[in-house]
Design an enzyme around this catalytic site. Structure first.
Site, PDB file in Angstrom:
ATOM      1  CD  GLU A 206      -3.130  -0.988   2.064  1.00 57.79           C
ATOM      2  OE1 GLU A 206      -3.271   0.083   2.686  1.00 57.79           O
ATOM      3  OE2 GLU A 206      -3.891  -1.946   2.186  1.00 57.79           O
ATOM      4  CD  GLU A 286      -8.522  -1.847  10.108  1.00 53.55           C
ATOM      5  OE1 GLU A 286      -8.207  -0.642   9.941  1.00 53.55           O
ATOM      6  OE2 GLU A 286      -8.598  -2.652   9.161  1.00 53.55           O
ATOM      7  CE  LYS A 338     -10.635  -3.523   4.113  1.00 55.77           C
ATOM      8  NZ  LYS A 338      -9.960  -4.722   4.664  1.00 55.77           N
TER       9      LYS A 338
HETATM   10  C1  LIG Z   1      -6.954  -2.826   3.589  1.00 50.61           C
HETATM   11  C2  LIG Z   1      -6.693  -3.922   4.291  1.00 50.61           C
HETATM   12  O1  LIG Z   1      -6.041  -4.982   3.765  1.00 50.61           O
HETATM   13  P1  LIG Z   1      -6.637  -6.024   2.723  1.00 50.61           P
HETATM   14  O2  LIG Z   1      -7.200  -5.254   1.587  1.00 50.61           O
HETATM   15  O3  LIG Z   1      -5.438  -6.845   2.335  1.00 50.61           O
HETATM   16  O4  LIG Z   1      -7.690  -6.789   3.464  1.00 50.61           O
HETATM   17  C3  LIG Z   1      -7.071  -4.015   5.705  1.00 50.61           C
HETATM   18  O5  LIG Z   1      -6.860  -5.052   6.339  1.00 50.61           O
HETATM   19  O6  LIG Z   1      -7.622  -3.076   6.259  1.00 50.61           O
HETATM   20 MG   LIG Z   2      -7.789  -4.271   8.225  1.00 54.02          MG
END
Ligand SMILES: C=C(OP(=O)(O)O)C(=O)O
Ligand SMILES: [Mg+2]
Length: 436
Positions: A206, A286, A338
């Site tokens: 990232e 988190e 997400k």
């Molecule tokens: C963005 C993250 O990772 P991934 O997309 O690999 O789940 C996360 O865990 O918050």
């Molecule tokens: Mg996460």
């Protein structure tokens, strides 16, 4: 005259930021409006997530998406033709029913989320307004507080450190633009501290530095020093946000921090994190324990939820019912949102609404596998999420999203309200307590 009926819809195979194929969907409406979106992909995925459809076999490690693109062209497109793109809920309900599985594994979570987001873009284009404005429906919105990664670890950096994300938040900044300025200074300071110590080894998935630290705590020490070196006051101006992503290093209440050569039970992990919260300017944590560790989430929230944001990501998987249950049990005070974890735009919105109804903070988030797609920038503003988590600088799939928020902030001009401290809902985040 607008005519927002879906006239043409098709999928294509494109590439994500980890060099893996992914699904793009393009939607054309009867009035000529066009929407396009690309599915992201996680690496540290939660168990209850919508599942991507991948081809299997030897090609690209079994990760190709030709079958998922086939789902779009052969099944989804004929089913959606003629539907009103403005009616996102009906479109998403049809997608869910057409798939027919609880985890979206038949048509593929990747095919479904790209379609859902592309329809959303087309509807906004048909209405002739930016996506964030289409989503807000005239309700007041705030520009989100950015959570920006400085060091990557866990599944995003070959487990070089056990903790997945070491991020900064700048709630005392006066605008999103200023928050990015501050974070850029901190990122640069962290880079030069690491280079001097011989600890920088490139960038992780990232965009945060891929660190050569000797312990997880060394990352916290270096990050705190980077905040100070860049000229900011830890805690009152700039805080640390951690994604422990504990499911990646433990299940069943046993956690192994490989870098620290330590195995802990739930109580031990919570005590260790509590020690970090005492010692470092941590404002957000988190997934502090594994996604199967409900008692651990409740205990962590009970002990630290008054002074720290406690986010459920793998634990809540953008699921409204899980958010409601967590609120009832006191098992978090914030939800990560997400879209591809939920499956559709509508379901992601339901999880965010459930969070807001419960008094949780809400954070729209990217995945570790991303593209130039900027849908989440608009979701974070249009849904008034308060926070946006996207990764770091130095990788363009991340900068595309940060830069889009800058454009939205500019377009809002004097009426742009930056969320700042108001992004947080934990009791001690009241500005009178935490601001200088
Ligand atoms: C963005 C993250 O990772 P991934 O997309 O690999 O789940 C996360 O865990 O918050
Ligand atoms: Mg996460």
């Amino acid at each position: 005259m607008t005519d927002a009926r879906i006239a043409k819809l098709y999928g294509r195979r494109v590439w994500d930021s980890r060099g893996r194929p992914t699904v793009e969907v393009e939607v054309h409406l009867a009035d000529g409006a066009v929407g396009r979106a690309i599915a992201p992909a996680g690496a540290s995925t939660g168990q209850g997530e919508a599942l991507d459809l991948r081809d299997g076999g030897s090609r690209f490690g079994g990760l190709d998406v030709r079958r998922a693109v086939g789902s779009v062209n052969e099944e989804i497109a004929p089913a959606l033709l003629g539907l009103d793109a403005i009616d996102q809920e009906s479109v998403d309900r049809l997608l869910v029913n057409l798939d027919g599985t609880p985890d979206r594994s038949r048509l593929g979570g990747n095919a479904i989320v790209a379609t859902s987001m592309a329809v959303l873009h087309a509807a906004a284009a048909s209405a002739g307004v930016p996506l964030w404005r289409h989503l807000s429906g005239g309700r007041p919105v705030r520009i989100p507080l950015p959570e920006i990664q400085i060091f990557g670890g866990g599944a995003h950096a070959d487990r070089r450190v056990d903790v997945q994300d070491f991020m900064v938040v700048c709630p005392a900044a006066r605008s999103f633009c200023e928050a990015l300025d501050w974070t850029a200074e901190i990122y640069r300071a962290a880079g030069s501290l690491m280079r001097k110590a011989g600890k920088a080894q490139g960038v992780a998935d990232e965009g945060g530095f891929w660190p050569a630290f000797d312990s997880n705590e060394e990352a916290l020490e270096t990050l705190t020093l980077a905040i100070e070196t860049a000229g900011f006051t830890p805690a009152t101006q700039v805080g640390i946000s951690l994604d422990i992503a504990a499911s990646q290093f433990g299940t069943g209440g046993r956690y192994t921090l490989a870098l620290d050569d330590r195995t802990l039970d739930t109580a031990g992990l919570i005590d260790m994190l509590g020690g970090w919260i005492e010692q470092y300017p941590i404002l957000s944590v988190e997934d502090p324990v594994g996604e199967d560790d409900h008692e651990g989430m409740v205990e962590f929230t009970r002990r630290f939820g008054h002074r720290c944001q406690v986010i459920g990501d793998d634990y809540l998987v953008t699921n409204a019912k899980r958010v409601e249950a967590a609120a009832t049990n006191g098992a978090a005070n914030a939800v990560l949102v997400k879209p591809n974890q939920a499956g559709t735009v509508t379901e992601a919105h339901q999880a965010l609404r459930a969070g807001k109804d419960a008094g949780f903070a809400t954070i729209v988030s990217a995945r570790s596998g991303e593209s130039e797609d900027i849908t989440i920038s608009h979701l974070s503003v249009g849904w008034d999420a308060g926070q946006l988590k996207v990764g770091s600088f130095t990788r363009s799939e991340r900068m595309a999203k940060w830069n889009e928020v800058l454009r939205i902030e500019e377009a809002l001009g004097d009426s742009a309200e930056f969320s700042g401290w108001s992004a947080f809902t934990f009791p001690d985040s009241a500005p009178s307590v935490t601001k200088p």
